[in-house]
Enzyme design. Sequence first.
Site, short mmCIF file in Angstrom:
data_model
loop_
_atom_site.label_atom_id
_atom_site.label_comp_id
_atom_site.label_asym_id
_atom_site.label_seq_id
_atom_site.Cartn_x
_atom_site.Cartn_y
_atom_site.Cartn_z
CE LYS A 87 4.32 -7.03 3.44
NZ LYS A 87 3.35 -6.96 2.03
CE LYS A 115 -7.07 -7.62 4.48
NZ LYS A 115 -5.74 -7.39 4.62
N GLY A 174 0.77 -1.09 0.09
CA GLY A 174 -0.13 0.00 0.24
C GLY A 174 0.64 1.40 -0.17
CG ASN A 175 4.89 1.24 1.45
OD1 ASN A 175 4.58 0.17 0.91
ND2 ASN A 175 6.23 1.47 1.39
CE LYS A 196 0.80 -6.32 -1.59
NZ LYS A 196 0.66 -6.50 -0.26
P1 ADP Z 1 1.74 -3.98 2.77
O1 ADP Z 1 0.80 -2.78 2.26
O2 ADP Z 1 2.91 -3.85 1.97
O3 ADP Z 1 1.18 -5.34 2.48
P2 ADP Z 1 1.44 -4.41 5.52
O4 ADP Z 1 1.06 -3.25 6.38
O5 ADP Z 1 0.37 -5.39 5.34
O6 ADP Z 1 1.90 -3.64 4.25
O7 ADP Z 1 2.74 -5.09 6.02
C1 ADP Z 1 4.07 -4.53 6.41
C2 ADP Z 1 4.05 -4.01 7.80
O8 ADP Z 1 4.20 -5.01 8.70
C3 ADP Z 1 5.22 -3.09 8.21
O9 ADP Z 1 4.88 -1.71 7.93
C4 ADP Z 1 5.53 -3.70 9.84
O10 ADP Z 1 4.74 -2.49 10.70
C5 ADP Z 1 4.51 -4.72 10.11
N1 ADP Z 1 5.23 -5.70 10.63
C6 ADP Z 1 4.70 -6.56 11.55
N2 ADP Z 1 5.55 -7.46 12.07
C7 ADP Z 1 6.48 -7.27 11.34
C8 ADP Z 1 7.76 -8.19 11.49
N3 ADP Z 1 7.93 -9.27 12.15
N4 ADP Z 1 8.80 -7.68 10.48
C9 ADP Z 1 8.62 -6.58 9.63
N5 ADP Z 1 7.64 -5.81 9.73
C10 ADP Z 1 6.53 -6.28 10.47
MG MG Z 2 -0.34 -6.15 3.60
#
Ligand code: ADP
Ligand code: MG
Length: 313
Positions: free
Chosen positions: A275, A132, A15-16, A213
Site C-alpha cells: 500500500k 505470495k 478484502g474486508n 491489487k
Molecule cells: P487489504 O485486504 O485491505 O489489502 P491487508 O491485510 O493486505 O488488507 O493490509 C491491511 C493490514 O495490514 C491491516 O489489517 C494490518 O493488520 C496490517 N498491517 C501490518 N503492518 C501495518 C502497519 N505498519 N500499519 C498499519 N497496518 C499494518
Molecule cells: Mg492486501
Amino acid sequence: MTPRNKPILLVALGGNALIRKGQEGSIRQQFENLRLPMRQIAGLSLDWRVIITHGNGPQVGDLLLQQECCDKVPKLPLEILVAQTEGQIGYMIESTLDQALSELNVAYRPLVSMLTYVVVDRDDPALREPTKPIGPVLAPPEAAEPVAGYPVRNTAKGWRRVVGSPEPVTIVERREIGQLVDLDFIVICCGGGGIPVIREGRGFNGVDAVIDKDLASSLLAREVGADLLVMATDVEGAMIHYGKPEQQVLGEITIHELSKRMEEGHFPAGSMLPKVRAGRRFALATGKTAVICSIENIEEAVSGRAGTRIVTG
Ligand code: ADP
Ligand code: MG
C-alpha cells in the site's frame, strides 16, 4: 457539471470490504458488508468520476479449495479462478452500488464490471520465486507435498500454497477504462490485481501468479490520469511501530519522510508495504495525493480529514 469537469477518483477496496475479520464469509455477509463502502462511493460519485478496484484473496482461496473437493470435472488454473472472482465480486459491487445510488435518488448512472488483464514481464524474477500465500491454511500432513501443482511454504499464518507476485507493467484495458470513465460510467476493474498475462505477439497468455491489487490500482490510476487514489482497508492508516504500545497512525506524510519510514522497516511485505509503495509511486509520478484509510472513512479521506495522506514534498 459535465463528466469531464469532474476529477477522477480511484478507490481500491481491501478484502474486508466483503469479509470482515472472523466472519465465515457467506454471500449474505459479503453483500451486507458492501453496503457501507458503496453508500459512501455512491455519494462521492456525484462529484467524481469513479473507478473501483478490489481484492479477491478469500474468494479465490475458496474456489481453489473447491477444485480439490471434486475430481469429476477438469481442474481450473489460477488465471481462470481470478477471472471468475472478477465476475462474482463485480456483480456484487454493482448491485449494491446501484441500490445505494437509488437511495440517493440518482435515476440512472451506468455501471460496468470489466475483466482486466495486467501485463507482467516474463523475466520478472518473482515468477521464479513464489512468495505470495494463496488459499486456506493447510493441515501439516498435506503440507509435505505441493498441492495442485503449487509449492507450499510455512507462512506467518501456517502452511499455505504460494505463487509468484510479479510487478504489473501495464493494464491492458486502460484505454477502455479511461473512455468509459469519461462517459461517467462507474468502472469496476482490476479485481484481485487483474489477470496476469504475458504478451505473445498481439495476444496474451495467462500465467499462474497473483498481482498485488494495490500496485495494480496505483498503475491504473497513473495510466488513466486519476486525481486521487484511495486504498481502503481495515485500519485507519499506515502506522509506525504497528502492534506495539507506541504505535501511531501517520497522517499527512511526504514521499521523502515515508521512504525513511519504509527503510526503518515499519511496513511488512504482503500487507502494508504494497500500500505505501503503491501510494508513493502514484504521488511521485503525478504530484497528486494517495490516501490509505479505513473502509468506514472513505468519504472523510477524500475530503482530507482521515487516513495516511501521501503527498509530494
Ligand atoms: P487489504 O485486504 O485491505 O489489502 P491487508 O491485510 O493486505 O488488507 O493490509 C491491511 C493490514 O495490514 C491491516 O489489517 C494490518 O493488520 C496490517 N498491517 C501490518 N503492518 C501495518 C502497519 N505498519 N500499519 C498499519 N497496518 C499494518
Ligand atoms: Mg492486501
